[in-house]
Design an enzyme around this catalytic site. Sequence first.
Site, PDB file in Angstrom:
ATOM      1  N   GLY A  82       0.769  -1.218   0.043  1.00  0.00           N
ATOM      2  CA  GLY A  82       0.118  -0.034  -0.030  1.00  0.00           C
ATOM      3  C   GLY A  82       0.829   1.444   0.245  1.00  0.00           C
ATOM      4  O   GLY A  82       0.300   2.421   0.133  1.00  0.00           O
ATOM      5  N   TRP A  84       2.558   2.845  -2.404  1.00  0.00           N
ATOM      6  CA  TRP A  84       2.217   4.130  -3.539  1.00  0.00           C
ATOM      7  C   TRP A  84       0.729   4.659  -3.175  1.00  0.00           C
ATOM      8  O   TRP A  84       0.343   5.665  -3.570  1.00  0.00           O
ATOM      9  CB  TRP A  84       2.136   3.024  -4.798  1.00  0.00           C
ATOM     10  CG  TRP A  84       3.415   2.882  -5.419  1.00  0.00           C
ATOM     11  CD1 TRP A  84       4.623   2.988  -4.457  1.00  0.00           C
ATOM     12  CD2 TRP A  84       3.817   2.815  -6.760  1.00  0.00           C
ATOM     13  NE1 TRP A  84       5.727   2.856  -5.528  1.00  0.00           N
ATOM     14  CE2 TRP A  84       5.066   2.880  -6.783  1.00  0.00           C
ATOM     15  CE3 TRP A  84       3.012   2.610  -7.944  1.00  0.00           C
ATOM     16  CZ2 TRP A  84       6.015   2.683  -8.077  1.00  0.00           C
ATOM     17  CZ3 TRP A  84       3.845   2.451  -9.143  1.00  0.00           C
ATOM     18  CH2 TRP A  84       5.123   2.376  -9.100  1.00  0.00           C
ATOM     19  N   ASP A 101      -4.675  -6.477  -5.674  1.00  0.00           N
ATOM     20  CA  ASP A 101      -3.586  -7.193  -5.300  1.00  0.00           C
ATOM     21  C   ASP A 101      -3.903  -8.561  -5.056  1.00  0.00           C
ATOM     22  O   ASP A 101      -5.050  -8.729  -4.434  1.00  0.00           O
ATOM     23  CB  ASP A 101      -2.686  -6.832  -4.386  1.00  0.00           C
ATOM     24  CG  ASP A 101      -1.219  -7.398  -4.488  1.00  0.00           C
ATOM     25  OD1 ASP A 101      -0.028  -6.589  -4.807  1.00  0.00           O
ATOM     26  OD2 ASP A 101      -1.032  -8.423  -4.207  1.00  0.00           O
ATOM     27  N   ASP A 117      -7.186 -10.882  -8.281  1.00  0.00           N
ATOM     28  CA  ASP A 117      -6.385 -11.131  -9.487  1.00  0.00           C
ATOM     29  C   ASP A 117      -6.887 -10.032 -10.606  1.00  0.00           C
ATOM     30  O   ASP A 117      -8.207 -10.154 -11.066  1.00  0.00           O
ATOM     31  CB  ASP A 117      -6.468 -12.384 -10.179  1.00  0.00           C
ATOM     32  CG  ASP A 117      -5.457 -12.839 -11.106  1.00  0.00           C
ATOM     33  OD1 ASP A 117      -5.081 -11.722 -12.107  1.00  0.00           O
ATOM     34  OD2 ASP A 117      -4.845 -13.917 -11.157  1.00  0.00           O
ATOM     35  N   ASP A 141       3.385  -1.529  -9.603  1.00  0.00           N
ATOM     36  CA  ASP A 141       4.697  -1.971  -9.169  1.00  0.00           C
ATOM     37  C   ASP A 141       4.867  -3.532  -9.274  1.00  0.00           C
ATOM     38  O   ASP A 141       5.703  -3.915  -8.414  1.00  0.00           O
ATOM     39  CB  ASP A 141       5.010  -1.159  -8.083  1.00  0.00           C
ATOM     40  CG  ASP A 141       6.530  -1.151  -7.609  1.00  0.00           C
ATOM     41  OD1 ASP A 141       7.117  -1.090  -8.723  1.00  0.00           O
ATOM     42  OD2 ASP A 141       6.753  -0.858  -6.258  1.00  0.00           O
ATOM     43  N   LYS A 181       6.643  -0.348 -13.256  1.00  0.00           N
ATOM     44  CA  LYS A 181       7.915  -1.152 -13.239  1.00  0.00           C
ATOM     45  C   LYS A 181       8.167  -1.861 -14.711  1.00  0.00           C
ATOM     46  O   LYS A 181       7.275  -2.626 -14.977  1.00  0.00           O
ATOM     47  CB  LYS A 181       7.918  -2.239 -11.990  1.00  0.00           C
ATOM     48  CG  LYS A 181       9.137  -2.901 -12.023  1.00  0.00           C
ATOM     49  CD  LYS A 181       9.189  -3.947 -10.804  1.00  0.00           C
ATOM     50  CE  LYS A 181       9.109  -3.285  -9.501  1.00  0.00           C
ATOM     51  NZ  LYS A 181       9.135  -4.174  -8.429  1.00  0.00           N
TER      52      LYS A 181
END
Length: 239
Positions: A82, A84, A101, A117, A141, A181
């Site tokens: 958490g 971000w 997540d 998911d 990320d 990312k």
Amino acid sequence: MTGQPTGSDGRSRGGKVRVKTARRRSPQSVRWLERQLNDPYVAAAKAQGYRSRAAFKLKELDQQFDILAGVDRVVDLGAAPGGWCQVVKERRPRARVVGMDLLAIEPLAGVELFQKDITDDDSEALILATLGGAADLVMSDMAANTVGHKMTDHLRTMGLIEAALDMATRLLRPGGGFVSKVLAGGGDGQLTALLKRHFTVVKHVKPPASRKGSSEWYVVAQGFKPAGITAPADAPAPI
């Protein structure tokens, strides 16, 4: 940068902490513990109440590209734990933020969190309904759990990046942004070409908080172009 660990050289002022090898602790675990204990970003995250050192990566990206300016609807894919989301709410307190997540995430004030998911058939509709409209920014990320085989780990993480981008193209409003990312300087040519097809500006950067020895980089894509919409003639060229 406000909140960046102090010290011009970024080193711990207390000297390097070493971890003794225990009977049940592998050399790899020892190295990981030593890295954590000697990481100024880990210490700063704890001191400032962030859930992870990754919060500083987003703060640095925002400082450089102003990615959180004016955003009202934000999606964080692979949001655990958490960090971000915390940065977004700090910068944009009134923004609607949705985090998703596979892992459970402790509740965070002002953030809607789902243990789910992102590739589930109903994930996109759930996010849009919770946001109340198209997103201004989609962030990711995510990285796959490693299995120790370099090529396999790379391909699995690139698959997650592509899944995040695919979802972003369905969630974003025209002109919106995508931050993710990536690996090895920006990912393979196919991913970069796809990003440039969907965004007017695409840049790759390794923020200071990203460990030097890591293969991770970040892509900042701005000026989303939905399918069928072309950029104006005077739009900035992709980089």
